[in-house]
Design a protein around this motif. Structure first.
Motif, PDB file in Angstrom:
ATOM      1  N   PHE A 111       0.900  -1.237   0.332  1.00 12.43           N
ATOM      2  CA  PHE A 111      -0.024  -0.227   0.741  1.00 12.43           C
ATOM      3  C   PHE A 111       1.202   0.957  -0.057  1.00 12.43           C
ATOM      4  O   PHE A 111       1.947   1.044   0.287  1.00 12.43           O
ATOM      5  N   VAL A 112       0.326   2.147  -0.043  1.00  8.40           N
ATOM      6  CA  VAL A 112       0.737   3.895   0.300  1.00  8.40           C
ATOM      7  C   VAL A 112       0.041   4.388   0.829  1.00  8.40           C
ATOM      8  O   VAL A 112      -1.446   4.285   1.008  1.00  8.40           O
ATOM      9  N   TYR A 113       0.759   5.410   1.610  1.00  8.93           N
ATOM     10  CA  TYR A 113       0.100   6.271   2.362  1.00  8.93           C
ATOM     11  C   TYR A 113      -0.745   7.619   1.766  1.00  8.93           C
ATOM     12  O   TYR A 113       0.824   8.235   0.843  1.00  8.93           O
ATOM     13  N   LEU A 114      -1.350   7.662   1.818  1.00 10.62           N
ATOM     14  CA  LEU A 114      -2.130   9.014   0.871  1.00 10.62           C
ATOM     15  C   LEU A 114      -1.221  10.517   0.925  1.00 10.62           C
ATOM     16  O   LEU A 114      -1.943  11.495   0.810  1.00 10.62           O
ATOM     17  N   ASP A 115      -0.769  10.634   2.242  1.00 11.42           N
ATOM     18  CA  ASP A 115      -0.101  12.174   2.777  1.00 11.42           C
ATOM     19  C   ASP A 115       1.341  12.467   3.117  1.00 11.42           C
ATOM     20  O   ASP A 115       2.091  12.911   3.233  1.00 11.42           O
ATOM     21  N   GLN A 116       2.015  11.533   1.338  1.00  9.94           N
ATOM     22  CA  GLN A 116       3.546  11.280   1.670  1.00  9.94           C
ATOM     23  C   GLN A 116       4.019  11.962   0.146  1.00  9.94           C
ATOM     24  O   GLN A 116       5.475  11.410  -0.120  1.00  9.94           O
ATOM     25  N   GLY A 117       3.187  13.299  -0.138  1.00  5.53           N
ATOM     26  CA  GLY A 117       3.514  13.244  -1.607  1.00  5.53           C
ATOM     27  C   GLY A 117       3.085  12.674  -3.233  1.00  5.53           C
ATOM     28  O   GLY A 117       2.381  12.028  -3.089  1.00  5.53           O
ATOM     29  N   GLN A 118       3.079  13.219  -4.481  1.00  7.41           N
ATOM     30  CA  GLN A 118       3.136  13.120  -5.240  1.00  7.41           C
ATOM     31  C   GLN A 118       3.483  11.812  -5.748  1.00  7.41           C
ATOM     32  O   GLN A 118       2.953  11.068  -6.924  1.00  7.41           O
ATOM     33  N   ASP A 119       4.636  11.179  -5.767  1.00 12.47           N
ATOM     34  CA  ASP A 119       5.027   9.625  -5.719  1.00 12.47           C
ATOM     35  C   ASP A 119       5.613   9.031  -4.631  1.00 12.47           C
ATOM     36  O   ASP A 119       6.211   8.961  -4.157  1.00 12.47           O
ATOM     37  N   PRO A 120       4.344   8.875  -3.594  1.00  7.87           N
ATOM     38  CA  PRO A 120       5.095   8.005  -2.200  1.00  7.87           C
ATOM     39  C   PRO A 120       5.578   6.624  -2.301  1.00  7.87           C
ATOM     40  O   PRO A 120       5.830   5.766  -3.207  1.00  7.87           O
ATOM     41  N   MET A 121       6.460   6.892  -1.003  1.00 11.85           N
ATOM     42  CA  MET A 121       7.108   5.852  -0.575  1.00 11.85           C
ATOM     43  C   MET A 121       6.177   4.474  -0.281  1.00 11.85           C
ATOM     44  O   MET A 121       4.763   4.426  -0.565  1.00 11.85           O
ATOM     45  N   ILE A 138       4.747  -4.237   9.500  1.00 14.69           N
ATOM     46  CA  ILE A 138       4.392  -2.910   8.184  1.00 14.69           C
ATOM     47  C   ILE A 138       5.725  -2.164   8.232  1.00 14.69           C
ATOM     48  O   ILE A 138       6.754  -2.430   9.172  1.00 14.69           O
ATOM     49  N   ARG A 139       6.216  -2.627   6.786  1.00 10.37           N
ATOM     50  CA  ARG A 139       7.678  -2.116   6.930  1.00 10.37           C
ATOM     51  C   ARG A 139       7.642  -0.946   5.583  1.00 10.37           C
ATOM     52  O   ARG A 139       6.687  -1.764   4.210  1.00 10.37           O
ATOM     53  N   GLU A 140       8.380  -0.634   5.094  1.00 10.68           N
ATOM     54  CA  GLU A 140       9.174   0.032   4.324  1.00 10.68           C
ATOM     55  C   GLU A 140       9.491  -1.000   3.359  1.00 10.68           C
ATOM     56  O   GLU A 140      10.707  -1.106   3.698  1.00 10.68           O
ATOM     57  N   LEU A 141       9.578  -0.318   1.597  1.00  7.61           N
ATOM     58  CA  LEU A 141       9.713  -0.656   0.782  1.00  7.61           C
ATOM     59  C   LEU A 141      11.509  -0.451  -0.241  1.00  7.61           C
ATOM     60  O   LEU A 141      11.617  -1.009  -0.822  1.00  7.61           O
ATOM     61  N   ASP A 142      11.420   0.627   0.691  1.00  9.97           N
ATOM     62  CA  ASP A 142      12.062   1.990  -0.004  1.00  9.97           C
ATOM     63  C   ASP A 142      12.437   1.942  -0.905  1.00  9.97           C
ATOM     64  O   ASP A 142      13.366   2.012  -2.050  1.00  9.97           O
ATOM     65  N   ILE A 143      10.904   2.038  -1.528  1.00 13.44           N
ATOM     66  CA  ILE A 143      10.616   2.246  -3.412  1.00 13.44           C
ATOM     67  C   ILE A 143       9.418   2.803  -2.639  1.00 13.44           C
ATOM     68  O   ILE A 143       8.822   2.701  -3.150  1.00 13.44           O
ATOM     69  N   ASN A 144       9.746   4.266  -4.639  1.00 13.02           N
ATOM     70  CA  ASN A 144       8.393   4.722  -4.322  1.00 13.02           C
ATOM     71  C   ASN A 144       7.591   4.044  -5.291  1.00 13.02           C
ATOM     72  O   ASN A 144       8.198   2.809  -6.329  1.00 13.02           O
ATOM     73  N   LEU A 145       6.094   4.582  -5.251  1.00 15.44           N
ATOM     74  CA  LEU A 145       5.468   3.871  -6.091  1.00 15.44           C
ATOM     75  C   LEU A 145       5.865   3.632  -7.576  1.00 15.44           C
ATOM     76  O   LEU A 145       5.606   2.560  -8.367  1.00 15.44           O
ATOM     77  N   SER A 146       5.948   4.403  -8.330  1.00 18.99           N
ATOM     78  CA  SER A 146       6.583   4.738 -10.208  1.00 18.99           C
ATOM     79  C   SER A 146       7.550   3.521  -9.961  1.00 18.99           C
ATOM     80  O   SER A 146       7.988   2.935 -11.194  1.00 18.99           O
TER      81      SER A 146
END
Length: 163
Positions: A111-121, A138-146
């Motif tokens: 998933f992405v958080y919707l409050d992390q800018g235009q290309d969220p982590m 929950i862990r960050e995947l260290d890569i943005n959506l794009s």
């Protein structure tokens, strides 16, 4: 819609499986559907641009994401949220979020958080993990959506299964 973040996806709306010759084509959803999802999952605020691009290009079908057995984006969001409750995670994700990928049956999603800018982590939720005994679920995947989407496309274009 002007595509700024998901240009590789936009330029590869169809891909051919090198082994079978089967063509996979992205399936978009409408602007009205995106607006409805924004109203429900982001309090009427516009989604980050990269997520809007993903939905407008591939909200109905994306060859690098798994939407599970869900027929719509609405069903996908409800499915993931219902599983949060099933695994005892009610109200555990307090920020606005949007699920983009499900796997592992019903116990994992990206998933992405919707409050992390235009290309969220991107983040992974592993629902079967117990916070106290097995580490944070929950862990960050260290890569943005794009880049998450781009990495899957590059695998497919190289003949590798993105899953």
């Amino acid at each position: 819609m002007d595509i700024k973040y998901l240009t590789l996806l936009n330029n590869n709306r169809s891909v051919t499986n090198q082994g079978s010759g089967f063509v996979k084509t992205l399936g978009p959803i409408t602007e009205a559907e995106i607006l409805s999802l924004e109203a429900k999952y982001n309090n009427g605020h516009t989604f980050p641009a990269a997520l809007r691009e993903l939905l407008s290009l591939a909200g109905n079908y994306c060859y690098v994401l798994d939407y599970g057995l869900n027929d719509t984006q609405e069903e996908l969001q409800q499915y993931a949220r219902r599983n949060l409750t099933v695994f005892g995670r009610t109200f555990s994700i307090e920020r606005p979020f949007y699920v983009i990928d499900v796997y592992g049956g019903s116990d994992q999603f990206v998933f992405v958080y919707l409050d992390q800018g235009q290309d969220p982590m991107t983040y992974q939720a592993v629902l079967y993990k117990q916070p106290a005994s097995e580490g944070f679920w929950i862990r960050e995947l260290d890569i943005n959506l794009s880049k998450y989407i781009e990495s899957g496309i590059k695998k497919i274009l190289s003949g590798i299964n993105p899953f």
